[in-house]
Motif scaffolding. Structure first.
Motif, PDB file in Angstrom:
ATOM      1  N   TYR A 269       0.940  -1.414   0.109  1.00  0.00           N
ATOM      2  CA  TYR A 269      -0.156  -0.369  -0.141  1.00  0.00           C
ATOM      3  C   TYR A 269       0.702   1.373   0.189  1.00  0.00           C
ATOM      4  O   TYR A 269       2.327   1.117   0.531  1.00  0.00           O
ATOM      5  CB  TYR A 269      -0.807  -0.103   1.626  1.00  0.00           C
ATOM      6  CG  TYR A 269      -1.700  -1.385   1.309  1.00  0.00           C
ATOM      7  CD1 TYR A 269      -2.476  -1.685   0.585  1.00  0.00           C
ATOM      8  CD2 TYR A 269      -2.049  -2.287   2.476  1.00  0.00           C
ATOM      9  CE1 TYR A 269      -3.611  -2.454   0.974  1.00  0.00           C
ATOM     10  CE2 TYR A 269      -2.488  -2.953   2.172  1.00  0.00           C
ATOM     11  CZ  TYR A 269      -3.571  -3.447   1.266  1.00  0.00           C
ATOM     12  OH  TYR A 269      -4.399  -4.792   1.379  1.00  0.00           O
ATOM     13  N   HIS A 270       0.409   2.537  -0.351  1.00  0.00           N
ATOM     14  CA  HIS A 270       0.490   3.823  -0.525  1.00  0.00           C
ATOM     15  C   HIS A 270       0.597   4.356   1.183  1.00  0.00           C
ATOM     16  O   HIS A 270       0.172   3.978   1.740  1.00  0.00           O
ATOM     17  CB  HIS A 270       0.213   4.636  -0.863  1.00  0.00           C
ATOM     18  CG  HIS A 270       0.139   4.464  -2.418  1.00  0.00           C
ATOM     19  ND1 HIS A 270      -1.032   4.069  -3.419  1.00  0.00           N
ATOM     20  CD2 HIS A 270       0.888   4.780  -3.136  1.00  0.00           C
ATOM     21  CE1 HIS A 270      -1.005   3.923  -4.619  1.00  0.00           C
ATOM     22  NE2 HIS A 270       0.670   4.708  -4.786  1.00  0.00           N
ATOM     23  N   VAL A 271       2.045   4.771   1.326  1.00  0.00           N
ATOM     24  CA  VAL A 271       2.644   5.361   2.980  1.00  0.00           C
ATOM     25  C   VAL A 271       1.532   5.779   3.365  1.00  0.00           C
ATOM     26  O   VAL A 271       1.107   5.744   4.883  1.00  0.00           O
ATOM     27  CB  VAL A 271       4.452   6.017   3.285  1.00  0.00           C
ATOM     28  CG1 VAL A 271       4.336   6.629   4.207  1.00  0.00           C
ATOM     29  CG2 VAL A 271       5.013   4.945   2.826  1.00  0.00           C
ATOM     30  N   GLU A 272       1.356   6.578   2.928  1.00  0.00           N
ATOM     31  CA  GLU A 272       0.453   7.522   3.087  1.00  0.00           C
ATOM     32  C   GLU A 272      -1.650   7.143   3.797  1.00  0.00           C
ATOM     33  O   GLU A 272      -1.640   7.130   4.926  1.00  0.00           O
ATOM     34  CB  GLU A 272      -0.122   9.129   2.069  1.00  0.00           C
ATOM     35  CG  GLU A 272      -1.014   8.377   1.399  1.00  0.00           C
ATOM     36  CD  GLU A 272       0.061   8.846  -0.149  1.00  0.00           C
ATOM     37  OE1 GLU A 272       0.110   9.020  -1.181  1.00  0.00           O
ATOM     38  OE2 GLU A 272       1.554   8.041   0.479  1.00  0.00           O
ATOM     39  N   ASN A 273      -1.400   6.226   3.376  1.00  0.00           N
ATOM     40  CA  ASN A 273      -3.072   4.936   3.682  1.00  0.00           C
ATOM     41  C   ASN A 273      -2.450   4.441   4.762  1.00  0.00           C
ATOM     42  O   ASN A 273      -3.520   4.512   5.125  1.00  0.00           O
ATOM     43  CB  ASN A 273      -2.918   4.137   1.908  1.00  0.00           C
ATOM     44  CG  ASN A 273      -3.484   4.946   1.397  1.00  0.00           C
ATOM     45  OD1 ASN A 273      -4.006   6.446   0.924  1.00  0.00           O
ATOM     46  ND2 ASN A 273      -3.519   5.492  -0.121  1.00  0.00           N
ATOM     47  N   ILE A 274      -0.859   4.688   4.427  1.00  0.00           N
ATOM     48  CA  ILE A 274      -0.541   3.605   6.143  1.00  0.00           C
ATOM     49  C   ILE A 274      -1.167   4.239   7.208  1.00  0.00           C
ATOM     50  O   ILE A 274      -1.674   3.977   8.052  1.00  0.00           O
ATOM     51  CB  ILE A 274       0.436   2.762   5.885  1.00  0.00           C
ATOM     52  CG1 ILE A 274       0.548   1.532   5.050  1.00  0.00           C
ATOM     53  CG2 ILE A 274       0.623   1.458   6.449  1.00  0.00           C
ATOM     54  CD1 ILE A 274       2.236   1.327   4.532  1.00  0.00           C
ATOM     55  N   ILE A 275      -0.091   5.462   6.704  1.00  0.00           N
ATOM     56  CA  ILE A 275       0.065   6.692   8.371  1.00  0.00           C
ATOM     57  C   ILE A 275      -1.861   6.897   8.357  1.00  0.00           C
ATOM     58  O   ILE A 275      -2.034   7.123   9.781  1.00  0.00           O
ATOM     59  CB  ILE A 275       0.638   7.691   7.741  1.00  0.00           C
ATOM     60  CG1 ILE A 275       1.768   7.568   7.454  1.00  0.00           C
ATOM     61  CG2 ILE A 275       0.492   8.808   8.809  1.00  0.00           C
ATOM     62  CD1 ILE A 275       2.628   8.577   6.894  1.00  0.00           C
ATOM     63  N   VAL A 276      -2.888   7.189   8.027  1.00  0.00           N
ATOM     64  CA  VAL A 276      -4.419   7.604   8.012  1.00  0.00           C
ATOM     65  C   VAL A 276      -4.343   6.222   9.076  1.00  0.00           C
ATOM     66  O   VAL A 276      -4.860   5.836  10.150  1.00  0.00           O
ATOM     67  CB  VAL A 276      -5.033   7.704   6.785  1.00  0.00           C
ATOM     68  CG1 VAL A 276      -6.481   7.529   6.852  1.00  0.00           C
ATOM     69  CG2 VAL A 276      -4.194   9.176   5.956  1.00  0.00           C
ATOM     70  N   ALA A 277      -4.354   4.918   8.890  1.00  0.00           N
ATOM     71  CA  ALA A 277      -4.877   3.599   9.126  1.00  0.00           C
ATOM     72  C   ALA A 277      -3.989   3.843  10.933  1.00  0.00           C
ATOM     73  O   ALA A 277      -4.866   3.014  10.983  1.00  0.00           O
ATOM     74  CB  ALA A 277      -4.372   2.475   8.679  1.00  0.00           C
TER      75      ALA A 277
END
Length: 192
Positions: free
Chosen positions: A128-136
């Protein structure tokens, strides 16, 4: 920016399952009874910082000290296994001077941001993209904070016998997770 609702939802669910803050409620309540107070804000923020930092530099740090992800996961599995034994049998394997508060150790690390969580973050980064993991990570941190803040109310609702049952049930689940994590990663260690 590559924000994707599906990626955020999937990563959030994976982290939710691995962090398993609901399963950790008996441990949190036990720690609170020992130390008197849990700094929910501090524990949540430190855990989030550890997870985000590990997202960016985790693999590099492990490589720098000569540890591969599988070895890290096996070590984490052993810690989770011994925590499960304590929960199921109601014994204390690890004795230490009781800290004044339980925020960074053991709640932020290894309970929330433990080996399983950090290993999962490395796995998610490959997909996954890093920004999506940060939101998670942020979504899970908010949920963790709410559970930590509500632990005394949860204890009152469940009562002592309810907590005992939940502690043993989640101890067995935690042990199963530890065995699975160990089995998956020990094979990779011997095959490499």
């Amino acid at each position: 920016m590559n924000f994707n609702l599906k990626e955020i939802a999937t990563a959030s669910m994976i982290l939710f399952a691995v962090i398993d803050i609901l399963g950790s409620i008996p441990i949190i309540i036990s720690l609170r009874s020992k130390v008197g107070h849990i700094q929910s804000e501090k524990a949540s923020i430190v855990a989030a910082c550890i997870m985000v930092a590990f997202l960016f530099v985790g693999e590099s740090i492990l490589k720098l000290i000569g540890i591969d992800v599988n070895s890290f996961a096996v070590a984490g599995a052993l810690i989770i296994f011994f925590l499960a034994i304590e929960m199921i049998l109601g014994i204390s394997l690890y004795r230490d001077d009781e800290p004044e508060t339980a925020s960074i150790v053991p709640i932020a690390f290894p309970l929330i941001a433990g080996a399983g969580t950090l290993t999962s973050i490395l796995s998610l980064r490959a997909e996954y993209h890093v920004e999506n993991i940060i939101v998670a990570i942020i979504v899970n941190t908010i949920f963790v904070y709410v559970v930590l803040k509500s632990s005394s109310r949860i204890e009152k609702v469940l009562g002592k016998s309810g907590l005992g049952v939940i502690r043993k049930v989640f101890g067995v689940i935690l042990m199963a997770i530890a065995v699975k994590l160990f089995a998956e990663n020990i094979n990779a260690l011997f095959n490499s």
